[in-house]
Design a protein around this motif. Structure first.
Motif, mmCIF file in Angstrom:
data_model
loop_
_atom_site.group_PDB
_atom_site.id
_atom_site.type_symbol
_atom_site.label_atom_id
_atom_site.label_comp_id
_atom_site.label_asym_id
_atom_site.label_seq_id
_atom_site.Cartn_x
_atom_site.Cartn_y
_atom_site.Cartn_z
ATOM 1 N N GLN A 288 39.411 28.956 48.309
ATOM 2 C CA GLN A 288 39.825 29.903 47.275
ATOM 3 C C GLN A 288 40.122 31.271 47.880
ATOM 4 O O GLN A 288 41.122 31.909 47.530
ATOM 5 N N LEU A 289 39.240 31.728 48.775
ATOM 6 C CA LEU A 289 39.486 33.016 49.429
ATOM 7 C C LEU A 289 40.836 33.023 50.127
ATOM 8 O O LEU A 289 41.597 33.994 50.039
ATOM 9 N N GLY A 290 41.123 31.953 50.872
ATOM 10 C CA GLY A 290 42.390 31.884 51.593
ATOM 11 C C GLY A 290 43.599 31.918 50.684
ATOM 12 O O GLY A 290 44.631 32.527 51.014
ATOM 13 N N MET A 291 43.492 31.282 49.527
ATOM 14 C CA MET A 291 44.607 31.299 48.575
ATOM 15 C C MET A 291 44.781 32.656 47.916
ATOM 16 O O MET A 291 45.871 32.995 47.449
ATOM 17 N N LEU A 292 43.713 33.446 47.867
ATOM 18 C CA LEU A 292 43.741 34.716 47.134
ATOM 19 C C LEU A 292 43.973 35.923 48.035
ATOM 20 O O LEU A 292 43.949 37.060 47.566
ATOM 21 N N GLY A 493 24.005 33.781 46.854
ATOM 22 C CA GLY A 493 24.180 32.448 46.321
ATOM 23 C C GLY A 493 23.691 32.349 44.895
ATOM 24 O O GLY A 493 23.177 33.315 44.309
ATOM 25 N N THR A 494 23.837 31.147 44.338
ATOM 26 C CA THR A 494 23.482 30.913 42.945
ATOM 27 C C THR A 494 23.209 29.442 42.706
ATOM 28 O O THR A 494 23.789 28.590 43.382
ATOM 29 N N PRO A 495 22.349 29.095 41.763
ATOM 30 C CA PRO A 495 22.345 27.743 41.231
ATOM 31 C C PRO A 495 23.628 27.480 40.451
ATOM 32 O O PRO A 495 24.444 28.375 40.252
ATOM 33 N N TRP A 503 30.928 30.968 40.531
ATOM 34 C CA TRP A 503 30.182 32.195 40.243
ATOM 35 C C TRP A 503 30.017 33.067 41.484
ATOM 36 O O TRP A 503 30.146 34.293 41.421
ATOM 37 N N SER A 504 29.746 32.431 42.635
ATOM 38 C CA SER A 504 29.540 33.230 43.845
ATOM 39 C C SER A 504 30.846 33.864 44.317
ATOM 40 O O SER A 504 30.840 34.977 44.852
ATOM 41 N N LEU A 505 31.980 33.186 44.117
ATOM 42 C CA LEU A 505 33.262 33.776 44.509
ATOM 43 C C LEU A 505 33.582 34.988 43.650
ATOM 44 O O LEU A 505 34.002 36.039 44.171
ATOM 45 N N ALA A 506 33.420 34.877 42.331
ATOM 46 C CA ALA A 506 33.707 36.012 41.461
ATOM 47 C C ALA A 506 32.817 37.200 41.815
ATOM 48 O O ALA A 506 33.280 38.349 41.870
ATOM 49 N N PHE A 508 31.496 37.827 44.792
ATOM 50 C CA PHE A 508 31.940 38.361 46.071
ATOM 51 C C PHE A 508 33.187 39.229 45.907
ATOM 52 O O PHE A 508 33.277 40.321 46.500
ATOM 53 N N LEU A 509 34.146 38.785 45.114
ATOM 54 C CA LEU A 509 35.383 39.544 44.949
ATOM 55 C C LEU A 509 35.147 40.848 44.191
ATOM 56 O O LEU A 509 35.764 41.870 44.504
ATOM 57 N N ARG A 510 34.258 40.822 43.214
ATOM 58 C CA ARG A 510 33.944 42.071 42.511
ATOM 59 C C ARG A 510 33.321 43.088 43.461
ATOM 60 O O ARG A 510 33.551 44.301 43.337
ATOM 61 N N HIS A 511 32.536 42.581 44.415
ATOM 62 C CA HIS A 511 31.887 43.469 45.387
ATOM 63 C C HIS A 511 32.854 43.879 46.495
ATOM 64 O O HIS A 511 32.995 45.069 46.806
ATOM 65 N N ALA A 512 33.528 42.902 47.102
ATOM 66 C CA ALA A 512 34.348 43.164 48.283
ATOM 67 C C ALA A 512 35.682 43.820 47.949
ATOM 68 O O ALA A 512 36.181 44.652 48.715
ATOM 69 N N VAL A 513 36.276 43.468 46.828
ATOM 70 C CA VAL A 513 37.598 43.986 46.465
ATOM 71 C C VAL A 513 37.476 45.211 45.569
ATOM 72 O O VAL A 513 38.180 46.209 45.766
ATOM 73 N N HIS A 514 36.581 45.164 44.592
ATOM 74 C CA HIS A 514 36.502 46.241 43.603
ATOM 75 C C HIS A 514 35.365 47.220 43.865
ATOM 76 O O HIS A 514 35.221 48.206 43.131
ATOM 77 N N GLY A 515 34.563 46.982 44.883
ATOM 78 C CA GLY A 515 33.573 47.964 45.291
ATOM 79 C C GLY A 515 32.350 48.069 44.407
ATOM 80 O O GLY A 515 31.601 49.052 44.514
ATOM 81 N N MET A 516 32.125 47.098 43.550
ATOM 82 C CA MET A 516 30.903 47.127 42.749
ATOM 83 C C MET A 516 29.681 46.964 43.652
ATOM 84 O O MET A 516 29.741 46.240 44.646
ATOM 85 N N ASN A 517 28.576 47.630 43.305
ATOM 86 C CA ASN A 517 27.369 47.367 44.059
ATOM 87 C C ASN A 517 26.834 45.984 43.681
ATOM 88 O O ASN A 517 27.372 45.309 42.791
ATOM 89 N N LEU A 518 25.772 45.541 44.351
ATOM 90 C CA LEU A 518 25.307 44.167 44.158
ATOM 91 C C LEU A 518 24.941 43.886 42.710
ATOM 92 O O LEU A 518 25.323 42.855 42.147
#
Length: 609
Positions: A288-292, A493-495, A503-506, A508-518
């Motif tokens: 998914q990361l590679g496609m995005l 990670g997540t159950p 869930w983990s991808l969304a 990660f992208l909110r953190h890495a792309v949009h700069g949200m804290n954890l």
């Protein structure tokens, strides 16, 4: 942005998990001089006790870790293999088209014990007795039942009373469903772990020697013998409606050991993300990361229709590849390099259009032609199955009418997760699961149940994830570790079964792309898609469904419907069970540690100082 709690910041250590007792266990180990490997292992064993509806000693765990001493990332495969007796031809001759979702037949070698102890032996500092002490204490003296444990027992109480009498003795004190918040004990499990510690101490004086001796007790000693005896001699009713003995034997246990290997990785901007190999669904995250990479996600708000649509469509393509190509690489040439090739992923990204895809669309890595399993097998199986006691997923809110068991949104595929970073910079992410209390009967002499991970295989021959003796099923369990600018940065990670790498991808992208804290990235509204056969029995296929928290703007929901998505709106805090920890150096070179944990379900916590 509003958050349910602050992002934790410290310099000494941080820990986060799906249960406050596991988190505090990990932090307690760090406070008493243990490192991240000691802390994660102790927390992992505590999770087996305090989240028994989601995992247990008879389950499995994949682990990703960063060793500051070795300066590298490694994966520990705690996914056990299929027994030698797991012959798909013989099972098909019995009239089965799918492996049952509960009972003894779907059990693999329980790999969690060996995986935790392998990491502990090679990188920890604490003796085995100290690492197991918190779990033994909770099992012996009592732990509080979270509401979901009571609901899980309530849902299967008839099965326990009528069929699985050893489970009734374990989980129905005085014949009643225990109340949420009441203290529950597991004396047989406490005795099993105590005996392992005592035998290990008798056999060796060294820390490493005792850990090796404990693994020998488990895989070649009294634990393996008890599992063999129970599987040979106990007839257990399962989802076929009939009673079957188990397939797992002493020889399967004795021959197994966890693999420690380099993980799969993919670069995304400043980040390099590591996942477990193609024996897990972890590469789905990387695909998914590679496609995005070129999707321009930074231009679209994290709660916008454009942001959700592009990620959801990438997930459909990656999950189609999982169905067609993922499996144990020891049994066939691995297509992973081709699946993660930049050109291949760019071509897959071009298939993401403005409208929601409505068919399963696997790719052709390296020019190979994909083959999908017979998805009608689930329909035929369900028509003649005994669904009174549930499906293969570990958790459910209540016992619905029989006709509704197949409606997968009634169930939350769930498990556990733990992340730890210590003051030295060591990092661990682990996702334990399997052997939950409703998977199979409690083995009386040991006090725990076996996993049912073989339900994730296909009995149909010739597929990458077809059942075979000695073969690992492709697990949904999927911890994550990320480097930033080449330096170790985050474990997370997540159950969530099939939702884990959504869930983990969304997040990660909110953190890495949009700069949200954890914590912001964890608390933001979530979603998941269903566009594939479920990994859990009865493996029904749902297409083009997206389930979204009601906190999304109404305009986003409407725009996604306009694009052709089948939008279901769930509860406001229902999507995701994330936890995460990060490390980075400040201007003076000190390690600054951060952590966040999920508020959904009201039991995940992050701590640190």
């Amino acid at each position: 942005m509003f958050t349910t709690r602050p992002e934790i910041v410290g310099t000494f250590g941080v820990a986060a998990s799906t249960h406050w007792l596991a988190t505090q266990t990990a932090m307690g180990v760090l406070e008493r001089g243990g490192n991240a490997f000691d802390a994660a292992a102790a927390a992992g064993f505590v999770l087996q006790v305090v989240e028994p509806h989601l995992n247990g000693p008879g389950g499995e765990v994949p682990i990703l870790y960063w060793s500051e001493r070795e300066r590298r990332v490694r994966s520990v495969c705690g996914q056990g293999a299929a027994p030698a007796l797991a012959d798909p031809e013989k099972l098909r001759a019995m009239g089965l088209e799918l492996m049952p979702g509960i009972g003894l037949m779907p059990a693999t070698v329980p790999g969690a014990f060996g995986a935790w102890l392998t990491m502990l032996r090679d990188h920890g500092t604490w003796p085995l007795a100290d690492v197991l002490a918190p779990a033994i204490g909770y099992a012996r003296d009592g732990f509080p039942l979270v509401p979901r444990i009571s609901r899980a027992i309530l849902a299967v109480q008839a099965l326990f009373r009528d069929e699985w009498h050893s489970s009734a003795e374990t989980w129905l004190p005085d014949g009643k469903v225990p109340r949420p918040g009441s203290l529950h004990t597991l004396p047989a499990l406490a005795a099993t772990y105590t005996r392992i510690v005592e035998e290990a101490q008798q056999r060796s004086q060294s820390r490493e020697g005792q850990i090796d001796a404990a693994m020998d007790c488990w895989y070649r000693g009294f634990v393996a013998r008890e599992i063999d005896s129970y599987c040979r001699n106990t007839h257990v009713r399962d989802t076929t409606g009939d009673k079957h003995t188990g397939l797992l034997r002493y020889e399967d246990m004795a021959a197994w050991q966890p693999d420690v290997e380099a993980p799969a990785t993919l670069d995304f901007g400043r980040y390099t993300v590591a996942k477990c190999d193609i024996w897990s669904q972890g590469p789905v995250f990387l695909q998914q990361l590679g496609m995005l990479r070129q999707a321009g996600l930074e231009q679209h708000a994290p709660d916008s229709a454009e942001f959700v649509h592009r990620i959801a469509e990438a997930c459909k393509l990656a999950m189609a590849d999982r169905l067609a190509w993922y499996g144990d690489p020891r049994f066939a040439a691995s297509p992973l390099a081709a699946l993660l090739d930049g050109g291949y992923l760019a071509g897959r990204a071009q298939r993401i259009g403005e409208r929601a895809a409505r068919s399963i669309d696997p790719g052709m890595p390296g020019g190979a032609t994909p083959r999908l399993p017979d998805l009608e097998a689930a329909v035929r199986t369900l028509q003649r199955a005994d669904v009174r006691f549930g499906v293969g997923e570990p958790t459910f809110a209540e016992l619905p009418p029989v006709s509704e068991w197949a409606e997968r949104e009634l169930f939350v595929g769930d498990t556990c997760h733990v992340d730890v970073i210590d003051r030295h910079g060591n990092m661990v992410a682990a996702t334990p699961s399997g052997g939950w209390l409703s998977s199979s009967p409690t083995i009386p002499a040991l006090g725990f149940a076996l996993n049912t991970r073989l339900q994730m295989t296909w009995l149909e021959p010739g597929l990458p994830n077809s059942l075979a003796p000695g073969k690992r099923p492709c697990t949904t369990l999927s911890p994550s570790l990320a480097l930033r600018d080449g330096e170790p940065y985050m474990v997370f990670g997540t159950p969530g079964g099939d939702q884990q790498d959504q869930w983990s991808l969304a997040f990660f992208l909110r953190h890495a792309v949009h700069g949200m804290n954890l914590q912001e990235a964890i608390d933001a509204p979530g979603w998941h898609i269903d566009h594939f056969p479920g990994s859990f029995w009865p493996r029904q296929t749902v297409l083009n469904r997206i389930t979204m928290e009601s906190r999304f703007p109404e305009a986003t929901l409407a725009a996604l419907r306009d694009r052709g998505h089948d939008v279901r709106v769930g509860d406001p805090w229902s999507e995701g069970r994330m936890s995460a920890c990060t490390r980075e150096r400040d201007a003076s070179g000190r390690l600054v540690l951060r952590a966040g944990a999920n508020a959904r379900g009201m039991q995940g916590y992050a701590v640190g100082r």
